[in-house]
Design an enzyme around this catalytic site. Structure first.
Site, mmCIF file in Angstrom:
data_model
loop_
_atom_site.group_PDB
_atom_site.id
_atom_site.type_symbol
_atom_site.label_atom_id
_atom_site.label_comp_id
_atom_site.label_asym_id
_atom_site.label_seq_id
_atom_site.Cartn_x
_atom_site.Cartn_y
_atom_site.Cartn_z
ATOM 1 N N HIS A 20 9.599 -9.689 5.609
ATOM 2 C CA HIS A 20 9.533 -8.248 5.871
ATOM 3 C C HIS A 20 8.093 -7.779 6.061
ATOM 4 C CE1 HIS A 20 12.394 -5.103 6.309
ATOM 5 N NE2 HIS A 20 12.241 -4.499 5.151
ATOM 6 N N ASN A 66 10.561 1.667 3.766
ATOM 7 C CA ASN A 66 11.552 2.687 4.118
ATOM 8 C C ASN A 66 10.957 4.062 4.380
ATOM 9 O OD1 ASN A 66 13.284 0.577 3.757
ATOM 10 N ND2 ASN A 66 14.307 1.429 1.973
ATOM 11 N N ASP A 91 9.309 -6.962 11.635
ATOM 12 C CA ASP A 91 10.165 -8.143 11.576
ATOM 13 C C ASP A 91 11.481 -7.847 12.290
ATOM 14 O OD1 ASP A 91 10.567 -6.324 9.253
ATOM 15 O OD2 ASP A 91 12.182 -7.698 8.749
ATOM 16 N N ASN A 112 15.199 -0.010 8.336
ATOM 17 C CA ASN A 112 14.922 1.272 7.694
ATOM 18 C C ASN A 112 13.520 1.802 7.965
ATOM 19 O OD1 ASN A 112 17.515 1.540 6.625
ATOM 20 N ND2 ASN A 112 16.984 0.338 4.819
#
Length: 185
Positions: A20, A66, A91, A112
């Site tokens: 991530h 997020n 990613d 997100n």
């Protein structure tokens, strides 16, 4: 001309080498190659690169993934960078590991961080460089997968893909999105 290249990721040592965090990893590699150091600014780590007559602002949001839009929106307005001069490195589970794809716009695809950027900057019309992290996980294990570290085999191949991402990002800023897409997609 000013550009804003945003690498998405999460702050903290527990996330440092996870899938991530590929956006952070790519920008850290670029900053290291150029001898740049990061400043801790509002909502993000920030540094500036001069490249072929362009001023390229590099940004690593400290808002966690997020809420990435909070940092992108703030810095876009603070630096007065037009939305068409923003590139977000993220990613992507839909691409094989190490494959990159430049796009001028598109859906968040369940990501997100991208959803939040869309919400706070007013839509999907910003460029993104999607970095493939593969999809080697069982159903329902997506979050665990993206928050897990790269495998030894992936780590051995990571540098080449990160360097290609750096080249694509700099091309976006110098030759434009269409020509960069033709060259790197």
């Amino acid at each position: 001309m000013k550009y804003l290249v945003v690498g998405l990721g999460n702050i903290g040592p527990e996330y440092e080498l996870t899938r991530h965090n590929i956006g952070f990893l790519v920008l850290d590699r670029l900053a290291d190659k150029e001898g740049l150091s990061w400043d801790h600014g509002k909502h993000a780590f920030h540094t500036e690169l001069k490249h072929k007559g362009r001023t390229i602002h590099l940004l690593k949001p400290t808002t966690y993934m997020n809420l990435s839009g909070k940092a992108v929106n703030y810095w876009m307005n603070e630096l007065k960078v037009p939305k068409e001069n923003i590139l977000v490195i993220t990613d992507d589970l839909a691409l094989p590991f190490g494959k990159i794809r430049l796009k001028g716009k598109g859906s968040a695809g369940g990501h997100n961080g991208l959803k939040n950027i869309e919400q706070l900057t007013g839509g999907q019309n910003y460029a993104r460089l999607r970095f493939g992290v593969g999809d080697d996980f069982h159903k329902g294990q997506q979050v665990d997968y993206v928050l897990s570290p790269f495998s030894k085999t992936e780590m051995d191949e990571l540098v080449f893909a990160m360097d290609k991402s750096i080249d694509a990002s700099l091309a976006f800023c110098t030759i434009g999105l269409d020509r960069a897409m033709n060259q790197f997609n």
